[in-house]
Enzyme design. Sequence first.
Site, short mmCIF file in Angstrom:
data_model
loop_
_atom_site.label_atom_id
_atom_site.label_comp_id
_atom_site.label_asym_id
_atom_site.label_seq_id
_atom_site.Cartn_x
_atom_site.Cartn_y
_atom_site.Cartn_z
N SER A 13 4.01 7.08 76.33
CA SER A 13 4.01 7.95 77.52
C SER A 13 4.54 9.35 77.18
O SER A 13 4.06 10.34 77.72
CB SER A 13 4.81 7.32 78.67
OG SER A 13 6.19 7.35 78.42
N LEU A 85 9.54 3.62 65.49
CA LEU A 85 10.62 2.69 65.14
C LEU A 85 10.95 2.61 63.66
O LEU A 85 11.89 1.91 63.29
CB LEU A 85 10.27 1.29 65.67
CG LEU A 85 10.16 1.19 67.19
CD1 LEU A 85 9.88 -0.25 67.61
CD2 LEU A 85 11.40 1.71 67.88
N LEU A 87 12.11 4.25 59.89
CA LEU A 87 12.77 5.41 59.27
C LEU A 87 11.72 6.25 58.56
O LEU A 87 10.82 5.72 57.92
CB LEU A 87 13.78 4.93 58.23
CG LEU A 87 15.19 4.58 58.67
CD1 LEU A 87 16.01 4.21 57.44
CD2 LEU A 87 15.83 5.72 59.43
N HIS A 104 15.95 10.17 71.63
CA HIS A 104 16.64 8.89 71.73
C HIS A 104 17.06 8.69 73.19
O HIS A 104 17.60 9.61 73.82
CB HIS A 104 17.88 8.91 70.82
CG HIS A 104 18.55 7.58 70.78
ND1 HIS A 104 18.05 6.51 70.07
CD2 HIS A 104 19.67 7.12 71.40
CE1 HIS A 104 18.84 5.46 70.24
NE2 HIS A 104 19.82 5.81 71.05
C1 GRF Z 1 11.47 6.46 74.76
O1 GRF Z 1 12.43 6.01 75.68
C2 GRF Z 1 12.14 7.10 73.58
O2 GRF Z 1 13.33 7.72 73.87
C3 GRF Z 1 12.39 5.91 72.69
O3 GRF Z 1 11.27 5.09 72.85
C4 GRF Z 1 10.71 5.30 74.15
C5 GRF Z 1 9.26 5.60 73.97
O4 GRF Z 1 8.58 5.58 75.19
N1 GRF Z 1 12.71 6.34 71.37
P1 GRF Z 1 7.04 5.95 75.26
O5 GRF Z 1 6.31 5.09 74.21
O6 GRF Z 1 6.90 7.40 74.95
O7 GRF Z 1 6.63 5.59 76.64
#
Ligand code: GRF
Length: 187
Positions: A13, A85, A87, A104
């Site tokens: 999103s 997800l 590194l 984050h």
């Molecule tokens: C977000 O909350 C971001 O901060 C985290 O993963 C989520 C990703 O959401 N790292 P989306 O896939 O962009 O909806």
Amino acid sequence: MKNIAIFASGSGSNTETIARYFSDNSKINVGLILTNNPKAGVIDRAKRLQIPYVIFNREVFYKSDQVLKLLVDHNIDLVVLAGFLWLVPKNIILAFPDKIINIHPALLPKYGGKGMFGHHVHESVIAAGEKTSGITIHFVNEKYDDGQIILRKEVEIEESDDAESLASKIHLLEHENFPKVIESLLV
Ligand code: GRF
């Protein structure tokens, strides 16, 4: 033209919000979407948005320069991690000094590090009885959630909030702030 590459492992999103924010911009463009997850929702979004996308595996990411080469070939100026997800390997970090950022879904340095992603973050924040949470946008280095902080925004946690409602509030905050921060780094 400044080109952005977005790495995402999930729904995407934020990726879609960023792409739409810049869709009419003559100077900034989302040129490439990259994912490690063949089932990620971000792939359908990339198709709908008509943005080139690439799916890569662990071997390619960590043991070759193929992903780095893609970034170079697409003239990428800024790398954005939006729910990614894995590194980032050293070859990419070294090639893009201060040009890789992450979002984050908590107020770093609390609730960050390995294993602190998605609902795990919000569940920990709620379990700890925090009164606020928020978002942190930061530069990326070779450790999880560790680079220099660019922006933090807070949100209040109500008595009635659970991990799910907190996640929704945080997503709104992300969508509102992430594109603007990206823009500020590119102008
Ligand atoms: C977000 O909350 C971001 O901060 C985290 O993963 C989520 C990703 O959401 N790292 P989306 O896939 O962009 O909806």
